[in-house]
Design a protein around this motif. Structure first.
Motif, PDB file in Angstrom:
ATOM      1  N   PHE A 213       0.830  -1.210   0.000  1.00 22.53           N
ATOM      2  CA  PHE A 213       0.000   0.000   0.000  1.00 22.53           C
ATOM      3  C   PHE A 213       0.858   1.251   0.000  1.00 22.53           C
ATOM      4  N   LEU A 214       1.820   1.325   0.934  1.00 20.93           N
ATOM      5  CA  LEU A 214       2.618   2.541   1.063  1.00 20.93           C
ATOM      6  C   LEU A 214       3.485   2.769  -0.171  1.00 20.93           C
ATOM      7  N   CYS A 215       4.160   1.737  -0.641  1.00 20.86           N
ATOM      8  CA  CYS A 215       5.081   1.907  -1.771  1.00 20.86           C
ATOM      9  C   CYS A 215       4.325   2.219  -3.067  1.00 20.86           C
ATOM     10  N   ALA A 216       3.198   1.543  -3.281  1.00 27.63           N
ATOM     11  CA  ALA A 216       2.411   1.821  -4.480  1.00 27.63           C
ATOM     12  C   ALA A 216       1.874   3.252  -4.461  1.00 27.63           C
ATOM     13  N   ALA A 217       1.403   3.699  -3.293  1.00 27.05           N
ATOM     14  CA  ALA A 217       0.890   5.071  -3.183  1.00 27.05           C
ATOM     15  C   ALA A 217       1.998   6.093  -3.432  1.00 27.05           C
ATOM     16  N   LEU A 218       3.177   5.861  -2.859  1.00 31.36           N
ATOM     17  CA  LEU A 218       4.281   6.802  -3.053  1.00 31.36           C
ATOM     18  C   LEU A 218       4.745   6.835  -4.501  1.00 31.36           C
ATOM     19  N   LEU A 219       4.810   5.685  -5.159  1.00 29.61           N
ATOM     20  CA  LEU A 219       5.214   5.659  -6.573  1.00 29.61           C
ATOM     21  C   LEU A 219       4.196   6.387  -7.441  1.00 29.61           C
ATOM     22  N   ALA A 220       2.907   6.222  -7.135  1.00 30.58           N
ATOM     23  CA  ALA A 220       1.876   6.913  -7.907  1.00 30.58           C
ATOM     24  C   ALA A 220       1.954   8.425  -7.710  1.00 30.58           C
ATOM     25  N   ALA A 369      -2.638   0.620  17.017  1.00 28.65           N
ATOM     26  CA  ALA A 369      -2.483   1.923  16.384  1.00 28.65           C
ATOM     27  C   ALA A 369      -1.495   2.789  17.157  1.00 28.65           C
ATOM     28  N   MET A 370      -1.554   2.716  18.480  1.00 33.75           N
ATOM     29  CA  MET A 370      -0.626   3.508  19.289  1.00 33.75           C
ATOM     30  C   MET A 370       0.795   2.961  19.195  1.00 33.75           C
ATOM     31  N   TYR A 371       0.946   1.641  19.112  1.00 33.45           N
ATOM     32  CA  TYR A 371       2.276   1.066  18.918  1.00 33.45           C
ATOM     33  C   TYR A 371       2.863   1.546  17.591  1.00 33.45           C
ATOM     34  N   PHE A 372       2.033   1.577  16.563  1.00 30.51           N
ATOM     35  CA  PHE A 372       2.482   2.040  15.251  1.00 30.51           C
ATOM     36  C   PHE A 372       2.978   3.481  15.324  1.00 30.51           C
ATOM     37  N   LEU A 462      -0.591   9.331   4.440  1.00 25.78           N
ATOM     38  CA  LEU A 462      -0.592   7.900   4.129  1.00 25.78           C
ATOM     39  C   LEU A 462      -0.532   7.075   5.397  1.00 25.78           C
ATOM     40  N   PHE A 463       0.230   7.526   6.398  1.00 24.25           N
ATOM     41  CA  PHE A 463       0.297   6.806   7.670  1.00 24.25           C
ATOM     42  C   PHE A 463      -1.054   6.843   8.389  1.00 24.25           C
ATOM     43  N   ILE A 464      -1.755   7.958   8.288  1.00 21.76           N
ATOM     44  CA  ILE A 464      -3.094   8.048   8.892  1.00 21.76           C
ATOM     45  C   ILE A 464      -4.034   7.045   8.220  1.00 21.76           C
ATOM     46  N   ALA A 465      -3.959   6.982   6.896  1.00 21.77           N
ATOM     47  CA  ALA A 465      -4.805   6.008   6.171  1.00 21.77           C
ATOM     48  C   ALA A 465      -4.445   4.584   6.567  1.00 21.77           C
ATOM     49  N   MET A 466      -3.139   4.295   6.722  1.00 23.30           N
ATOM     50  CA  MET A 466      -2.737   2.955   7.125  1.00 23.30           C
ATOM     51  C   MET A 466      -3.237   2.593   8.510  1.00 23.30           C
ATOM     52  N   THR A 467      -3.337   3.594   9.386  1.00 22.17           N
ATOM     53  CA  THR A 467      -3.835   3.334  10.741  1.00 22.17           C
ATOM     54  C   THR A 467      -5.239   2.751  10.700  1.00 22.17           C
ATOM     55  N   PHE A 468      -6.093   3.357   9.877  1.00 18.33           N
ATOM     56  CA  PHE A 468      -7.475   2.877   9.783  1.00 18.33           C
ATOM     57  C   PHE A 468      -7.567   1.580   8.992  1.00 18.33           C
ATOM     58  N   LEU A 469      -6.708   1.394   7.997  1.00 20.10           N
ATOM     59  CA  LEU A 469      -6.786   0.204   7.154  1.00 20.10           C
ATOM     60  C   LEU A 469      -6.214  -1.035   7.829  1.00 20.10           C
ATOM     61  N   PHE A 470      -5.138  -0.870   8.604  1.00 20.83           N
ATOM     62  CA  PHE A 470      -4.403  -2.033   9.085  1.00 20.83           C
ATOM     63  C   PHE A 470      -4.295  -2.177  10.608  1.00 20.83           C
TER      64      PHE A 470
END
Length: 472
Positions: A213-220, A369-372, A462-470
């Motif tokens: 998710f993170l790498c694909a989003a950054l490349l786009a 989420a807090m550990y992340f 992107l990190f905020i989105a990852m928090t909710f997704l993962f």
């Protein structure tokens, strides 16, 4: 039963320095937050001195790093005793800093001996492809190795363009950080987890979706931004002003690929071979497998310097400046971070108790989420390897449990340590090396806070989105 062997200095220490033969540890529960001032001072020096006193910083950054180190060590010796001060410093240098800098230097030297001659035209498609290639290579040869291999060809491919800062910034995001998340070879925090008992392929199996998710989003995002500059900003210089016109590609210094494989093999060996033999130096144990690894890595450095054609390093404009900067500044970071880590390890009894309490709910269960975010935010400014260990131990420290019952928690810790190392120049060692190389090639890189403006605008959402997704 572990075999204890003392040789050389280790054998003389108990005779001449009996109080240091078993170095005392600093009790973080006895420390106030003021002990973090030397570390904060070093960070602020890294942030502001290059901006306001560049000439002074260029000539004296090593002395500044030493001064802040002494600002911790001298009061530590007075407060906790010389044994504690010397013992903790020796442990930080021998057990952590020296292996770290040897591995980073070996990758820097070997990758710096591989020259990609010729030049390609830095189009958005080519640049995105090179970033994607580096992202994949980062988990195979480490973020440092992949960064040193590809940063110069990428800069050279775009040296006819007016806007190149964004290319290097995204290179740091992807190749120097996020790409190293899939194996223990990719990034030091994951290697430490491997040494603690985490399976080699655990991260690939458990955080591949987050990495994709993170790498694909950054490349786009990069492709769209680079395309905007390329097509809308009169980007290209006239052909006659192109420093390196397009030409066919070919490798020089190919023997260094074998040495890169040797580095990978040595790192794996140190994690898989446990002969049970240790050497003690001023209270710090050095295990035989680690001593063999580091000794052979030093040999790899000299072999690379010996067999690499001079033309290959000349083509790369290889210099020792970047690794000297990393070596001197990170020596100070590893020393001044000692009280910060001690206070974190003290848990709820330490000055940073709110951090520990924040990652656990009322029933004592981890909040992923807090550990992340806790691991990530600290990894943005502390060295991400010891930060990973702190939260690895905060979550229980049992690899069997963390890989199964608490797999989502270990995933959050791993992602935070690796991904958010890209939030600042000092979050991960390759960040500063890439910055130094880019500046040597004439690219005006953002200041410490300027870079954080980039990471805040691109990475944090992107990190905020990852928090909710993962991790929710």
């Amino acid at each position: 039963m572990r075999t204890r062997i003392r040789v050389g200095l280790a054998g003389l220490v108990p005779v001449f320095l009996p109080t240091l033969s078993h170095a005392a540890e600093i009790d973080g529960s006895l420390m106030s937050a003021w002990w973090g001032i030397p570390f904060a001072g070093l960070l602020l020096s890294i942030a502001f001195c290059p901006l306001f006193t560049p000439a002074f910083w260029h000539h004296h950054f090593g002395k500044v790093s030493l001064a802040w180190s002494l600002a911790f060590l001298l009061p530590c010796a007075v407060t906790f005793g010389s044994a504690a001060a010397v013992g903790t410093a020796v442990h930080a240098l021998i057990a952590e800093y020296i292996p770290f800098i040897i591995l980073v230097t070996s990758l820097f030297v070997v990758a710096g001996g591989i020259s990609l001659r010729g030049n390609l035209h830095g189009t958005p498609e080519l640049n995105t492809g090179l970033l994607a290639l580096g992202t994949v290579l980062a988990s195979i040869m480490g973020t440092t190795g992949a960064s040193m291999l590809l940063i110069r060809p990428l800069i050279r491919a775009n040296d006819n363009r007016k806007h190149a800062v964004h290319i290097v910034v995204f290179f740091i995001f992807l190749v120097s950080n996020a790409g190293g998340s899939l194996t223990p070879l990719g990034d030091p925090p994951l290697f430490l987890g491997f040494l603690k008992g985490v399976d080699f392929f655990w991260t690939m199996k458990n955080i591949f979706p987050e990495t994709l998710f993170l790498c694909a989003a950054l490349l786009a995002i990069f492709y769209l931004l680079d395309r905007h500059y390329y097509h809308n900003k009169e980007e290209a210089l006239p052909p006659v002003l192109d420093p390196t016109p397009d030409s066919p590609l070919r490798f020089n210094g190919k023997m260094n690929f074998i040495l890169l494989a040797a580095i990978v093999g040595l790192v794996l060996m140190s994690g898989l071979w446990h002969p049970g033999i240790g050497f003690t130096v001023l209270g710090t144990e050095v295990e035989l497998q680690n001593l063999v690894r580091d000794t052979l890595l030093v040999a790899v450095i000299f072999i690379s310097l010996w067999i690499t054609p001079k033309e290959a390093r000349k083509d790369n404009e290889f210099s020792w400046g970047p690794i000297q900067e990393v070596g001197k500044l990170f020596a100070g970071i590893f020393i001044t971070i000692i009280p910060v880590i001690a206070m974190l390890r003290a848990g709820e009894s330490g000055a940073f108790a709110p951090v520990v309490q924040a990652v656990t709910d009322g029933s004592g269960q981890p909040i992923n989420a807090m550990y992340f975010w806790a691991t990530g935010l600290l990894s943005s400014f502390l060295d991400n390897a010891p930060t990973y260990l702190v939260f690895f131990n905060t979550a229980g420290g049992d690899p069997a449990v963390l890989m199964t019952t608490l797999a989502s928690t270990l995933a959050a810790i791993s992602c935070g340590a690796v991904f958010m190392g890209a939030n600042s120049y000092i979050g991960n060692a390759p960040n500063m090396m890439v910055k130094a190389i880019a500046e040597e090639r004439g690219i005006r890189m953002p200041s410490f806070f300027g870079y954080m403006a980039w990471s805040g605008a691109v990475l944090v959402p992107l990190f905020i989105a990852m928090t909710f997704l993962f991790f929710s």
